[in-house]
Design a protein around this motif. Structure first.
Motif, PDB file in Angstrom:
ATOM      1  N   ALA A   1       0.827  -1.206   0.000  1.00 53.99           N
ATOM      2  CA  ALA A   1       0.000   0.000   0.000  1.00 53.99           C
ATOM      3  C   ALA A   1       0.862   1.257   0.000  1.00 53.99           C
ATOM      4  CB  ALA A   1      -0.918  -0.010   1.217  1.00 53.99           C
ATOM      5  N   ALA A   2       1.994   1.188   0.669  1.00 55.81           N
ATOM      6  CA  ALA A   2       2.853   2.374   0.775  1.00 55.81           C
ATOM      7  C   ALA A   2       3.448   2.769  -0.569  1.00 55.81           C
ATOM      8  CB  ALA A   2       3.972   2.116   1.780  1.00 55.81           C
ATOM      9  N   VAL A   3       3.557   1.816  -1.481  1.00 49.68           N
ATOM     10  CA  VAL A   3       4.166   2.135  -2.775  1.00 49.68           C
ATOM     11  C   VAL A   3       3.130   2.051  -3.900  1.00 49.68           C
ATOM     12  CG1 VAL A   3       6.486   1.487  -2.095  1.00 49.68           C
ATOM     13  CG2 VAL A   3       4.972  -0.252  -3.041  1.00 49.68           C
ATOM     14  N   ALA A   4       1.864   2.173  -3.521  1.00 50.46           N
ATOM     15  CA  ALA A   4       0.800   2.084  -4.520  1.00 50.46           C
ATOM     16  C   ALA A   4       0.890   3.206  -5.542  1.00 50.46           C
ATOM     17  CB  ALA A   4      -0.567   2.113  -3.831  1.00 50.46           C
ATOM     18  N   GLY A   5       1.537   4.311  -5.168  1.00 51.90           N
ATOM     19  CA  GLY A   5       1.638   5.447  -6.089  1.00 51.90           C
ATOM     20  C   GLY A   5       2.887   5.409  -6.950  1.00 51.90           C
ATOM     21  N   SER A   6       3.478   4.264  -7.120  1.00 49.54           N
ATOM     22  CA  SER A   6       4.737   4.188  -7.869  1.00 49.54           C
ATOM     23  C   SER A   6       4.591   4.674  -9.303  1.00 49.54           C
ATOM     24  CB  SER A   6       5.254   2.751  -7.885  1.00 49.54           C
ATOM     25  OG  SER A   6       5.511   2.310  -6.576  1.00 49.54           O
ATOM     26  N   ILE A   7       3.553   4.216  -9.973  1.00 41.68           N
ATOM     27  CA  ILE A   7       3.395   4.586 -11.381  1.00 41.68           C
ATOM     28  C   ILE A   7       2.944   6.038 -11.495  1.00 41.68           C
ATOM     29  CG2 ILE A   7       2.106   4.103 -13.484  1.00 41.68           C
ATOM     30  CD1 ILE A   7       2.097   1.167 -12.573  1.00 41.68           C
ATOM     31  N   ALA A   8       2.032   6.433 -10.597  1.00 40.21           N
ATOM     32  CA  ALA A   8       1.587   7.830 -10.603  1.00 40.21           C
ATOM     33  C   ALA A   8       2.767   8.762 -10.349  1.00 40.21           C
ATOM     34  CB  ALA A   8       0.512   8.035  -9.544  1.00 40.21           C
TER      35      ALA A   8
ATOM     36  N   ALA B   1       9.255  10.100   0.714  1.00 41.46           N
ATOM     37  CA  ALA B   1       7.821   9.972   0.420  1.00 41.46           C
ATOM     38  C   ALA B   1       7.345   8.550   0.702  1.00 41.46           C
ATOM     39  CB  ALA B   1       7.554  10.342  -1.036  1.00 41.46           C
ATOM     40  N   GLY B   2       8.140   7.572   0.316  1.00 49.95           N
ATOM     41  CA  GLY B   2       7.771   6.176   0.551  1.00 49.95           C
ATOM     42  C   GLY B   2       7.687   5.855   2.039  1.00 49.95           C
ATOM     43  N   LEU B   3       8.666   6.349   2.800  1.00 46.80           N
ATOM     44  CA  LEU B   3       8.651   6.133   4.251  1.00 46.80           C
ATOM     45  C   LEU B   3       7.430   6.803   4.874  1.00 46.80           C
ATOM     46  CD1 LEU B   3      12.412   6.664   5.168  1.00 46.80           C
ATOM     47  CD2 LEU B   3      11.088   4.574   5.499  1.00 46.80           C
ATOM     48  N   ALA B   4       7.157   8.033   4.443  1.00 44.93           N
ATOM     49  CA  ALA B   4       5.998   8.748   4.973  1.00 44.93           C
ATOM     50  C   ALA B   4       4.724   7.981   4.644  1.00 44.93           C
ATOM     51  CB  ALA B   4       5.947  10.157   4.397  1.00 44.93           C
ATOM     52  N   ALA B   5       4.605   7.536   3.395  1.00 47.41           N
ATOM     53  CA  ALA B   5       3.414   6.797   2.981  1.00 47.41           C
ATOM     54  C   ALA B   5       3.270   5.519   3.807  1.00 47.41           C
ATOM     55  CB  ALA B   5       3.501   6.459   1.496  1.00 47.41           C
ATOM     56  N   PHE B   6       4.391   4.852   4.036  1.00 50.78           N
ATOM     57  CA  PHE B   6       4.362   3.611   4.819  1.00 50.78           C
ATOM     58  C   PHE B   6       3.821   3.875   6.227  1.00 50.78           C
ATOM     59  CE2 PHE B   6       6.503   0.753   7.819  1.00 50.78           C
ATOM     60  CZ  PHE B   6       6.094  -0.480   7.329  1.00 50.78           C
ATOM     61  N   LEU B   7       4.348   4.909   6.861  1.00 49.88           N
ATOM     62  CA  LEU B   7       3.948   5.189   8.243  1.00 49.88           C
ATOM     63  C   LEU B   7       2.497   5.673   8.311  1.00 49.88           C
ATOM     64  CD1 LEU B   7       7.258   6.862   9.442  1.00 49.88           C
ATOM     65  CD2 LEU B   7       6.445   4.538   9.913  1.00 49.88           C
ATOM     66  N   ILE B   8       2.103   6.486   7.333  1.00 46.42           N
ATOM     67  CA  ILE B   8       0.734   7.030   7.354  1.00 46.42           C
ATOM     68  C   ILE B   8      -0.292   5.927   7.104  1.00 46.42           C
ATOM     69  CG2 ILE B   8      -0.864   8.570   6.127  1.00 46.42           C
ATOM     70  CD1 ILE B   8       1.587  10.369   5.556  1.00 46.42           C
ATOM     71  N   THR B   9       0.048   4.976   6.238  1.00 45.05           N
ATOM     72  CA  THR B   9      -0.959   3.994   5.828  1.00 45.05           C
ATOM     73  C   THR B   9      -1.190   2.902   6.867  1.00 45.05           C
ATOM     74  OG1 THR B   9       0.767   2.831   4.606  1.00 45.05           O
ATOM     75  CG2 THR B   9      -0.676   4.302   3.351  1.00 45.05           C
ATOM     76  N   GLN B  10      -0.252   2.673   7.767  1.00 39.96           N
ATOM     77  CA  GLN B  10      -0.415   1.547   8.703  1.00 39.96           C
ATOM     78  C   GLN B  10      -1.704   1.639   9.523  1.00 39.96           C
ATOM     79  OE1 GLN B  10       1.176  -1.149   8.143  1.00 39.96           O
ATOM     80  NE2 GLN B  10       2.305   0.023   6.616  1.00 39.96           N
ATOM     81  N   PRO B  11      -1.978   2.772  10.186  1.00 34.74           N
ATOM     82  CA  PRO B  11      -3.244   2.837  10.945  1.00 34.74           C
ATOM     83  C   PRO B  11      -4.470   2.737  10.044  1.00 34.74           C
ATOM     84  CG  PRO B  11      -2.022   4.920  11.074  1.00 34.74           C
ATOM     85  CD  PRO B  11      -1.134   3.944  10.400  1.00 34.74           C
ATOM     86  N   LEU B  12      -4.394   3.300   8.842  1.00 34.29           N
ATOM     87  CA  LEU B  12      -5.529   3.224   7.920  1.00 34.29           C
ATOM     88  C   LEU B  12      -5.805   1.774   7.535  1.00 34.29           C
ATOM     89  CD1 LEU B  12      -4.590   6.208   5.560  1.00 34.29           C
ATOM     90  CD2 LEU B  12      -6.328   6.185   7.344  1.00 34.29           C
TER      91      LEU B  12
ATOM     92  N   VAL C   1      11.543  -3.095  -0.415  1.00 38.57           N
ATOM     93  CA  VAL C   1      10.431  -2.518  -1.176  1.00 38.57           C
ATOM     94  C   VAL C   1      10.522  -0.987  -1.179  1.00 38.57           C
ATOM     95  CG1 VAL C   1       7.941  -2.219  -1.241  1.00 38.57           C
ATOM     96  CG2 VAL C   1       8.913  -4.480  -0.837  1.00 38.57           C
ATOM     97  N   LEU C   2      10.777  -0.390  -0.021  1.00 36.47           N
ATOM     98  CA  LEU C   2      10.791   1.071   0.053  1.00 36.47           C
ATOM     99  C   LEU C   2      12.014   1.656  -0.653  1.00 36.47           C
ATOM    100  CD1 LEU C   2       9.519   1.677   3.702  1.00 36.47           C
ATOM    101  CD2 LEU C   2       8.238   1.750   1.560  1.00 36.47           C
ATOM    102  N   VAL C   3      13.172   1.109  -0.353  1.00 35.47           N
ATOM    103  CA  VAL C   3      14.395   1.609  -0.994  1.00 35.47           C
ATOM    104  C   VAL C   3      14.373   1.266  -2.481  1.00 35.47           C
ATOM    105  CG1 VAL C   3      16.907   1.443  -1.041  1.00 35.47           C
ATOM    106  CG2 VAL C   3      15.709   1.465   1.146  1.00 35.47           C
ATOM    107  N   GLY C   4      13.893   0.060  -2.772  1.00 38.54           N
ATOM    108  CA  GLY C   4      13.837  -0.376  -4.171  1.00 38.54           C
ATOM    109  C   GLY C   4      12.898   0.486  -4.994  1.00 38.54           C
ATOM    110  N   THR C   5      11.798   0.927  -4.389  1.00 40.25           N
ATOM    111  CA  THR C   5      10.863   1.791  -5.109  1.00 40.25           C
ATOM    112  C   THR C   5      11.516   3.141  -5.412  1.00 40.25           C
ATOM    113  OG1 THR C   5       8.971   0.706  -4.104  1.00 40.25           O
ATOM    114  CG2 THR C   5       8.610   2.911  -5.001  1.00 40.25           C
ATOM    115  N   ALA C   6      12.224   3.679  -4.429  1.00 42.41           N
ATOM    116  CA  ALA C   6      12.948   4.930  -4.674  1.00 42.41           C
ATOM    117  C   ALA C   6      13.971   4.730  -5.790  1.00 42.41           C
ATOM    118  CB  ALA C   6      13.628   5.406  -3.394  1.00 42.41           C
TER     119      ALA C   6
END
Lengths: 458, 289
Positions: free
Chosen positions: A255-262, A316-327, A351-356
């Protein structure tokens, strides 16, 4: 080449930070990454919102009362997914969700004995053609395999307490596709129907006639072929279907890297424009007058671009990861099925570093294309088409190769479970293959840019 | 001043430069030398090959034949070229969204030039108050000044300006003429191109005249004047010969008489027109004077 390189990098960094639209694009990409992650984490759990399993396949079967067995040779299997199965099954009833035990060949995982959405026992590495035998003795189901139909090797046994005396026994095929896609990711990969060709089919006791059912609504456009009274050769085709229980599929991380293509699309434009804008404004002559080394200049651009894109998208990936966990927990993605992921987990980090890194390589690829084409619109169009065309042609191509060979194959770095999804499907089980391919694309475009920059007058 | 520690001699040399684009021969066997301490005018009609020559000197365009040297070395071999050659090629060559000071700052960084030079040159060209404005909002005159600031950034012994007068108002033209003379007086080699002789005649000490990529004259302004006056006296002599050496001999005496008769301005322009008439690329309209 390295002579004065820090000066050139400093100059390129000054260029980068002094054009507001570059910074805006970079931050926009980061914003899109976070936005997509939040949106997707606020949605329904997708595949498993109705039941904690997927049970959808075509089943050619007949009842079995008491103990008995079924033997069949899988003469051939045609399917795309490594987890596509073709084999024999004993199932409490021909309804979705009913307890079952199967023995099957797969496309990429050898022989498997599976039961009740939870048990998975690995057998030998054989693919079709191969002999399979499943026997029932009371509540104990045993699977055997053979290469010749006479020497049988046991795969394992499963105990199915509460199994009624009359069960359904038969042949099946699956073709995982959307079912195995993580709900967090778009399903862009089409899988062909899974077809299994059986011969030498035999069951212990003759009984009621065979019939074919589409379990769980696995409707096929083609009606099942007519069956004889006691058929020995049967073909089973499942257009799209799977037998799998809900399990941690990596959704909590993906979920944290769902915006990869966008996020990639603006970065492709940024990478191209970082060099093409110099050509369009005539600035490239000033640049080369200041530093005559063409390769040095392009290398400095690549380093500056890579460093800024990598840093920004990693944050951005780290932020997305942390924000999405409670959701995600709110949406039902919580233990025990979905353990809380940890940043200390190497897979999560990959996954996070690889996405970056994926996004960075995309930007460098675009830079190289920009250096080759020297025109912003042409370069941006080319890189976006290069990246996205495989996604568009895949449904028509009917095979995984466009996905495998396109730059987006680099998304393979995001793979968490081998069973997952669309983009990863082409390189399932080979995390680094697609990523390496993207590296090659970026290196090739960069080298092409260097060669042409040296050869041409600006 | 710091002339002593300047690493290269303040010269530009071209040897048999030739360059073609497609079927067009832009520069053909061009050989000349620009020496320090004076302003050298580089004149010729539009399309004569002035800009192409300057790009070849700067290592931007690769000559088909011949070579260009700055201080005896090829430009591309210079480690920090902005410290050797300051050049204004195209005042519009700016990223419109970048601030003027940042445009100079990246150039300074690229050659290890201290950032304070940015403020110094902005002050020198009169742009200090608009240093933080986006270059895209500049008028052509302001862009010319910014381009000149960029050329001055490295305090280089060799300076090249391609049509620097374009877009400047009369006050700006006077300013740049004074600037160019001042730079030459400091011992720098200054090469200034123009397609109008009138723009340079008060500024340049020496002229390199080209047409259709060929050298037509390499002569001092004084000699060209003298030659022009002489040519005028001979009246029917047809076009002046493209040779500095021939013009040198009768130089000194006739120049004085030319001035006395108040003919020199017309003569110089006319001499230039005669030199370039056959070599003018676009003959539909004459240069208005």
């Amino acid at each position: 080449m390295m002579d004065g390189f820090p000066d050139v990098m400093r100059a390129e960094w000054t260029k980068f930070r002094s054009v507001p639209v570059y910074l805006g694009t970079l931050l926009g990409a980061a914003g899109l990454m976070v936005l997509f992650a939040v949106l997707i984490s606020s949605g329904s759990p997708g595949t498993y919102d109705q039941a904690p399993y997927v049970d959808r396949f075509r089943f050619t079967h007949r009842p079995l009362t008491g103990d008995g067995s079924i033997v069949a040779r899988v003469a051939g299997q045609r399917a795309d997914h490594p987890w596509a199965m073709a084999g024999v099954m004993i199932k409490e009833s021909a309804t979705a969700g009913a307890p079952y035990a199967v023995l099957a060949v797969t496309r990429g995982h050898g022989i498997r004995l599976q039961a009740r959405f939870t048990t998975d026992i690995a057998g030998s590495d054989h693919k079709a053609p191969h002999w399979l035998k499943l026997t029932r003795a009371g509540t104990v189901i045993t699977g055997y395999t053979s290469t010749d139909g006479s020497v049988w090797r046991p795969v394992g046994t499963v105990t199915m307490t509460g199994l009624p005396s009359t069960v359904e026994m038969g042949l099946f095929a699956t073709s995982p596709g959307a079912e195995r896609a993580v709900p967090m990711r778009p399903v862009l990969m089409r899988t062909r129907p899974g077809t299994a060709v059986f011969d030498n089919v035999s069951v212990t006791a003759p009984g009621p006639p065979w019939r074919t059912d589409d379990i769980g609504g696995a409707g096929s456009p083609e009606p099942p072929p007519p069956l004889g009274i006691e058929p020995t050769a049967v073909t089973v085709t499942t257009p799209a279907g799977d037998i799998i229980g809900q399990a941690d599929d990596g959704s909590r991380v993906i979920a944290a890297v769902a915006g990869s293509i966008a996020g990639l699309l603006p970065l492709l434009a940024l990478g191209s424009a970082f060099v093409t804008a110099e050509y369009e404004h005539g600035l490239i002559r000033t640049t080369f007058a200041a530093r005559p080394g063409r390769v040095q200049v392009l290398a400095a651009k690549a380093v500056v671009l890579a460093a800024t894109v990598f840093t920004t998208t990693l944050v951005a990936g780290l932020a997305a990861f942390l924000i999405t966990q409670p959701l995600l927990r709110l949406q039902g993605f919580r233990p025990p099925t979905y353990p809380d992921p940890s940043l200390a987990d190497p897979t999560v980090l990959r996954v996070l570093v690889g996405t970056a890194a994926f996004l960075t390589l995309g930007a460098v690829l675009a830079l190289g294309v920009g250096a080759i084409l020297r025109h912003t619109a042409a370069a941006v169009t080319t890189t976006i088409v290069l990246a996205m065309a495989p996604v568009l042609v895949t449904p028509m191509a009917g095979g995984p190769w466009p996905q495998r060979l396109g730059p987006l194959a680099g998304l393979s770095i995001q793979q968490i479970k081998e069973t997952d999804d669309a983009f990863l499907l082409p390189w399932a089980g080979r995390t680094w293959t697609g990523f390496t391919l993207l590296c090659a694309y970026a290196a090739f475009a960069f080298a092409g840019g260097c060669v042409l920059m040296r050869r041409r007058d600006p | 001043m710091n002339l002593i520690e300047r690493p290269t001699a303040a010269t530009i040399e071209t040897h048999g430069l030739r360059k073609h684009y497609g079927r067009t021969l832009a520069v053909n066997d061009l050989t000349f030398t620009v020496v320090p301490g004076r302003v050298t005018g580089f004149v010729g009609p539009n399309g004569a090959g002035k800009s192409t020559t300057m790009r070849m000197i700067l290592g931007l365009d690769t000559p088909d034949e011949g070579r260009a040297l700055v201080g005896g070395r090829p430009y591309r071999g210079l480690r920090t070229p902005l410290r050797h050659v300051g050049a204004l090629l195209d005042a519009n060559a700016l990223h419109p969204a970048r601030r003027a000071c940042d445009h100079l700052l990246w150039m300074a960084h690229s050659n290890g030039i201290p950032a304070r030079r940015v403020d110094e040159v902005l002050d020198q060209v009169g742009l200090a108050t608009v240093a933080r404005r986006r270059a895209g909002a500049f008028s052509l005159g302001m862009k010319q000044r910014l381009g000149i600031a960029a050329a001055l950034l490295g305090d280089a012994p060799v300076l090249m300006f391609d049509e620097p007068v374009n877009g400047l108002d009369p006050e700006g033209i006077r300013w740049i003429c004074g600037l160019l003379r001042g730079l030459a007086a400091q011992g720098r080699a200054v090469l200034v191109s123009s397609h109008l002789m009138s723009e340079l005649e008060d500024t340049a000490d020496h002229l390199i005249v080209i047409g259709r990529g060929r050298l037509l004259a390499d002569t001092s302004v004084r000699d060209l004047r003298a030659q022009a006056s002489g040519g005028r006296a001979q009246a029917s002599g047809g076009r002046a010969q493209a040779s500095g050496e021939r013009a040198q001999a009768p130089g000194a005496q006739t120049q004085a008489s030319g001035e006395r008769h108040g003919l020199e301005q017309i003569s110089l322009e006319e001499a230039y027109l005669r030199l370039t008439r056959d070599a003018t690329e676009y003959t539909a309209t004459e240069d208005g004077t």
